[in-house]
Design a protein around this motif. Sequence first.
Motif, PDB file in Angstrom:
ATOM      1  N   PRO A 112       0.818  -1.214   0.000  1.00  0.00           N
ATOM      2  CA  PRO A 112       0.000   0.000   0.000  1.00  0.00           C
ATOM      3  C   PRO A 112       0.853   1.267   0.000  1.00  0.00           C
ATOM      4  O   PRO A 112       1.860   1.349   0.712  1.00  0.00           O
ATOM      5  N   ILE A 113       0.402   2.236  -0.798  1.00  0.00           N
ATOM      6  CA  ILE A 113       1.066   3.540  -0.885  1.00  0.00           C
ATOM      7  C   ILE A 113       0.006   4.618  -0.726  1.00  0.00           C
ATOM      8  O   ILE A 113      -0.931   4.696  -1.520  1.00  0.00           O
ATOM      9  N   ALA A 114       0.160   5.437   0.305  1.00  0.00           N
ATOM     10  CA  ALA A 114      -0.728   6.575   0.525  1.00  0.00           C
ATOM     11  C   ALA A 114       0.030   7.840   0.146  1.00  0.00           C
ATOM     12  O   ALA A 114       1.168   8.040   0.563  1.00  0.00           O
ATOM     13  N   ALA A 115      -0.598   8.691  -0.666  1.00  0.00           N
ATOM     14  CA  ALA A 115      -0.002   9.977  -1.036  1.00  0.00           C
ATOM     15  C   ALA A 115      -1.088  11.034  -0.939  1.00  0.00           C
ATOM     16  O   ALA A 115      -2.232  10.790  -1.324  1.00  0.00           O
ATOM     17  N   ILE A 116      -0.711  12.176  -0.432  1.00  0.00           N
ATOM     18  CA  ILE A 116      -1.668  13.266  -0.273  1.00  0.00           C
ATOM     19  C   ILE A 116      -1.073  14.545  -0.857  1.00  0.00           C
ATOM     20  O   ILE A 116       0.151  14.742  -0.824  1.00  0.00           O
ATOM     21  N   CYS A 117      -1.936  15.358  -1.428  1.00  0.00           N
ATOM     22  CA  CYS A 117      -1.557  16.674  -1.923  1.00  0.00           C
ATOM     23  C   CYS A 117      -0.458  16.555  -2.981  1.00  0.00           C
ATOM     24  O   CYS A 117      -0.619  15.864  -3.985  1.00  0.00           O
ATOM     25  N   HIS A 118       0.681  17.193  -2.768  1.00  0.00           N
ATOM     26  CA  HIS A 118       1.786  17.164  -3.720  1.00  0.00           C
ATOM     27  C   HIS A 118       2.576  15.856  -3.669  1.00  0.00           C
ATOM     28  O   HIS A 118       3.506  15.671  -4.447  1.00  0.00           O
ATOM     29  N   GLY A 119       2.207  14.931  -2.784  1.00  0.00           N
ATOM     30  CA  GLY A 119       2.841  13.617  -2.754  1.00  0.00           C
ATOM     31  C   GLY A 119       2.711  12.894  -4.082  1.00  0.00           C
ATOM     32  O   GLY A 119       3.545  12.057  -4.431  1.00  0.00           O
ATOM     33  N   ALA A 120       1.672  13.225  -4.839  1.00  0.00           N
ATOM     34  CA  ALA A 120       1.487  12.617  -6.160  1.00  0.00           C
ATOM     35  C   ALA A 120       2.650  12.931  -7.101  1.00  0.00           C
ATOM     36  O   ALA A 120       2.872  12.209  -8.073  1.00  0.00           O
TER      37      ALA A 120
END
Length: 187
Positions: A112-120
């Motif tokens: 699993p990889i969670a990215a938020i905001c500019h994490g993309a």
Amino acid sequence: MAKVLIIAGDFVEDYELMVPFQALEMVGHEVLVTCPDKEIGNTIKTAIHDFEGDQTYTEKPGHLFTLNATFNDIHDDNFDALLIPGGRAPEYLRLNPRVIALVQAFAQSKKPIAAICHGAQLLAAANIIEGAKISAYPACAPEVTLAGAKYIDIDVTEAYTDGIFVTAPAWPAHPRWLAQFNTLLPS
């Protein structure tokens, strides 16, 4: 419980680092935060991004965050999942080949990889989101699309899960983003 890696850097968004770190630890996961060129005990500066009716977010000084892992000691096979906070850090972290290799290793292992905001920005730079549905801060939509993903335009309080990816536009989505991520983690 899961062992979660957070990759951060100076001027990471304060809430997008502090809240996931504390919330995931609260429910029993082990969370290590690392930054290239830094060691356990070093600090990174955070920034608070707020939505105050302007054309984009505003930025204010945040807190110092003390790292609990040394970047050079990190190996993806020691972790169950990856979390990437936003802020300005992803824009320069994506230039680090070892960061990109770590992100790619998590994806190749289907962790699993969670990215938020500019994490993309890290997801796009790692070239791992082709064909996926990914949310992010709207200013990152072109990068998401250019990386071959479908940008999901959702409310700032919402999150979206597609396979191993759990993404959200910004910190107001924390309750949904972290809940969705937590369901993918071993317990």
